[in-house]
Design a protein around this motif. Structure first.
Motif, PDB file in Angstrom:
ATOM      1  N   ASN A  66       0.794  -1.235   0.000  1.00  0.00           N
ATOM      2  CA  ASN A  66       0.000   0.000   0.000  1.00  0.00           C
ATOM      3  C   ASN A  66       0.824   1.280   0.000  1.00  0.00           C
ATOM      4  N   ILE A  67       2.031   1.212   0.548  1.00  0.00           N
ATOM      5  CA  ILE A  67       2.843   2.435   0.617  1.00  0.00           C
ATOM      6  C   ILE A  67       4.223   2.189  -0.002  1.00  0.00           C
ATOM      7  N   LEU A  68       4.967   3.275  -0.199  1.00  0.00           N
ATOM      8  CA  LEU A  68       6.333   3.172  -0.695  1.00  0.00           C
ATOM      9  C   LEU A  68       7.271   3.083   0.508  1.00  0.00           C
ATOM     10  N   TYR A  69       8.327   2.326   0.369  1.00  0.00           N
ATOM     11  CA  TYR A  69       9.260   2.183   1.479  1.00  0.00           C
ATOM     12  C   TYR A  69      10.641   2.713   1.118  1.00  0.00           C
ATOM     13  N   ASP A  70      11.250   3.314   2.092  1.00  0.00           N
ATOM     14  CA  ASP A  70      12.679   3.569   1.966  1.00  0.00           C
ATOM     15  C   ASP A  70      13.404   2.291   2.382  1.00  0.00           C
ATOM     16  N   ARG A  71      13.085   1.788   3.559  1.00  0.00           N
ATOM     17  CA  ARG A  71      13.666   0.526   4.022  1.00  0.00           C
ATOM     18  C   ARG A  71      12.589  -0.355   4.636  1.00  0.00           C
ATOM     19  N   LEU A  72      12.659  -1.615   4.285  1.00  0.00           N
ATOM     20  CA  LEU A  72      11.743  -2.602   4.856  1.00  0.00           C
ATOM     21  C   LEU A  72      12.629  -3.764   5.282  1.00  0.00           C
ATOM     22  N   ILE A  73      12.641  -4.048   6.573  1.00  0.00           N
ATOM     23  CA  ILE A  73      13.621  -4.981   7.124  1.00  0.00           C
ATOM     24  C   ILE A  73      12.943  -6.065   7.955  1.00  0.00           C
ATOM     25  N   PHE A  74      13.346  -7.296   7.721  1.00  0.00           N
ATOM     26  CA  PHE A  74      12.808  -8.423   8.487  1.00  0.00           C
ATOM     27  C   PHE A  74      13.962  -9.154   9.150  1.00  0.00           C
ATOM     28  N   GLU A  75      13.866  -9.290  10.465  1.00  0.00           N
ATOM     29  CA  GLU A  75      14.897 -10.019  11.202  1.00  0.00           C
ATOM     30  C   GLU A  75      14.211 -11.135  11.969  1.00  0.00           C
ATOM     31  N   THR A  76      14.510 -12.358  11.594  1.00  0.00           N
ATOM     32  CA  THR A  76      13.912 -13.496  12.299  1.00  0.00           C
ATOM     33  C   THR A  76      15.049 -14.449  12.635  1.00  0.00           C
ATOM     34  N   PHE A  77      15.405 -14.471  13.899  1.00  0.00           N
ATOM     35  CA  PHE A  77      16.547 -15.285  14.311  1.00  0.00           C
ATOM     36  C   PHE A  77      16.066 -16.636  14.806  1.00  0.00           C
ATOM     37  N   GLN A  78      16.781 -17.666  14.445  1.00  0.00           N
ATOM     38  CA  GLN A  78      16.514 -19.041  14.883  1.00  0.00           C
ATOM     39  C   GLN A  78      15.073 -19.461  14.671  1.00  0.00           C
ATOM     40  N   ASP A  79      14.538 -19.053  13.543  1.00  0.00           N
ATOM     41  CA  ASP A  79      13.180 -19.495  13.222  1.00  0.00           C
ATOM     42  C   ASP A  79      12.956 -19.335  11.718  1.00  0.00           C
ATOM     43  N   ASN A  80      11.813 -19.799  11.258  1.00  0.00           N
ATOM     44  CA  ASN A  80      11.461 -19.664   9.847  1.00  0.00           C
ATOM     45  C   ASN A  80      10.696 -18.370   9.607  1.00  0.00           C
ATOM     46  N   LEU A  81      10.928 -17.791   8.452  1.00  0.00           N
ATOM     47  CA  LEU A  81      10.052 -16.707   7.997  1.00  0.00           C
ATOM     48  C   LEU A  81       9.484 -17.151   6.657  1.00  0.00           C
ATOM     49  N   THR A  82       8.172 -17.330   6.613  1.00  0.00           N
ATOM     50  CA  THR A  82       7.520 -17.820   5.395  1.00  0.00           C
ATOM     51  C   THR A  82       6.772 -16.686   4.710  1.00  0.00           C
ATOM     52  N   LEU A  83       7.074 -16.479   3.450  1.00  0.00           N
ATOM     53  CA  LEU A  83       6.338 -15.484   2.663  1.00  0.00           C
ATOM     54  C   LEU A  83       5.267 -16.213   1.871  1.00  0.00           C
ATOM     55  N   HIS A  84       4.034 -15.830   2.059  1.00  0.00           N
ATOM     56  CA  HIS A  84       2.950 -16.465   1.314  1.00  0.00           C
ATOM     57  C   HIS A  84       2.937 -15.967  -0.130  1.00  0.00           C
TER      58      HIS A  84
END
Ligand SMILES: *[C@@H]1O[C@H](CO)[C@@H](O)[C@H](O)[C@H]1NC(C)=O
Ligand SMILES: *[C@@H]1O[C@H](CO)[C@@H](O)[C@H](O)[C@H]1NC(C)=O
Ligand SMILES: *[C@@H]1O[C@H](CO)[C@@H](O)[C@H](O)[C@H]1NC(C)=O
Ligand SMILES: *[C@@H]1O[C@H](CO)[C@@H](O)[C@H](O)[C@H]1NC(C)=O
Ligand SMILES: CC(=O)N[C@H]1CO[C@H](CO)[C@@H](O)[C@@H]1O
Length: 313
Positions: A66-84
């Motif tokens: 929906n919006i524009l990003y300068d930075r979009l950050i995902f930090e997931t330690f010792q686990d899974n991150l699933t993108l649908h």
């Protein structure tokens, strides 16, 4: 002095209202924080910075694009991150970063995306990446820099993952990369114009919304357009094979291939069989090459600059 201060206060209020609005549009999961980028002008109200920690699933429940990003950050330690599927379809972001132990990408996760820098890494330890169905992930996207660092790809991947994508620089560094399956695709030539955007978004400049929208037909598979292909310290074999050169890559537009610091010792017969139209630079610096099959280079008749320095020959 006082007036200046009031004006500043007024502007920063105006800004925070706008930033607030942009963030509210997202209705973010509780693991995520949204804020204005530091050190940017108050007038850049599109400069949203979102950071999500320990998120394990990215779903279409939230309208990420929906919006524009300068930075979009995902930090997931010792686990899974699933993108649908399709979660980041049409996203417009200057820097998108995943610092994730096990990243799982699904079909069309980044369809029609417009990204400056897409960085996938896991601190200084090796993370893992999983292309769920080995199918189209980036189709219709334009990415300036796609960068994998400290990532174990775990298996040979399908080149379909990168089909119908335009990337300026694809870099795989300090990773474990097993190459591509080179599955034959039904390719339709001359499809650059089918992509939604017609130029790269430089990740280190301000976001620009001056781009042309071009319609896109998702039912076809198209080639990968790359300017630079770089694999450093990542090739998981000492005997270089054709699998490290995707068959759907448009070699005619590729300017440079660099496979340095990979401990390659053998160049087999016809290893460059897909590179018949490649007329750029091929850099194989700092390997351990000592065995070159007499038929290793027979398909490379247009290459401009071949660099084999710092090898065992
Ligand atoms: C997404 O929304 C559905 C239906 O509203 C809900 O059942 C599901 O738990 C949500 N998933 C996440 C990860 O929030
Ligand atoms: C993480 O994903 C892997 C598949 O890549 C799966 O085997 C594992 O069960 C998942 N772990 C969790 C905690 O969901
Ligand atoms: C390199 O790999 C190819 C394909 O797997 C194989 O045919 C060839 O014998 C190997 N060459 C050497 C020198 O091991
Ligand atoms: C070839 O590449 C090497 C190393 O990158 C560079 O030093 C040299 O100038 C290049 N030569 C030409 C003719 O481009
Ligand atoms: C998507 C978005 O928020 N776009 C806005 C970016 O900023 C300009 C003004 O600077 C607005 O006109 C856009 O709506």
């Amino acid at each position: 002095m006082l007036i200046g201060y009031c004006v500043l206060l007024f502007l920063s209020n105006l800004f925070s209202i706008n930033a607030q609005t942009a963030c509210n549009l997202l209705n973010l999961p509780r693991e995520c924080q949204c804020q204005r980028t530091r050190h940017t002008s108050l007038f850049f109200i599109n400069e949203t910075y979102v950071r999500c920690r320990q998120l394990t699933e990215i779903t279409t429940n939230h309208s990420w694009s929906n919006i524009l990003y300068d930075r979009l950050i995902f930090e997931t330690f010792q686990d899974n991150l699933t993108l649908h599927q399709s979660v980041f379809a049409n996203i417009f972001v200057r820097t998108l970063r995943f610092n994730v132990q096990n990243l799982i990408l699904n079909d069309y996760s980044f369809q029609n995306a417009y990204i400056g820098q897409l960085m996938i890494s896991y601190n200084d330890i090796r993370g893992r990446i999983n292309f769920q169905n080995n199918y189209q992930i980036f189709s219709g996207s334009i990415i300036t820099n796609l960068y994998f660092k400290f990532i174990d790809f775990q298996t040979i991947i399908s080149e379909i993952i990168f089909s119908n994508t335009r990337i300026h620089t694809l870099t795989i560094q300090s990773s474990k990369f097993y190459g591509f399956t080179n599955k034959k695709l039904e390719t339709i030539p001359n499809t650059l114009s089918k992509l939604k955007y017609d130029s790269f978004l430089e990740y280190d400049y301000s976001l620009s919304t001056n781009f042309k929208k071009i319609s896109y037909e998702p039912e076809h598979s198209y080639p990968l357009y790359l300017t630079r292909y770089t694999i450093i310290s990542s090739i998981n074999t000492i005997n270089l094979t054709e699998n490290y050169f995707p068959n759907n890559l448009d070699y005619n537009h590729l300017e440079e291939i660099e496979l340095s610091f990979n401990q390659i010792n053998t160049l087999d017969a016809h290893v460059f069989r897909y590179l018949k139209e490649f007329h750029g630079r091929l850099i194989l610096l700092h390997n351990e090459i000592y065995h070159i099959d007499p038929y290793a280079f027979v398909d490379l008749y247009l290459v401009k600059n071949l660099s084999l320095a710092k090898n065992f020959i």
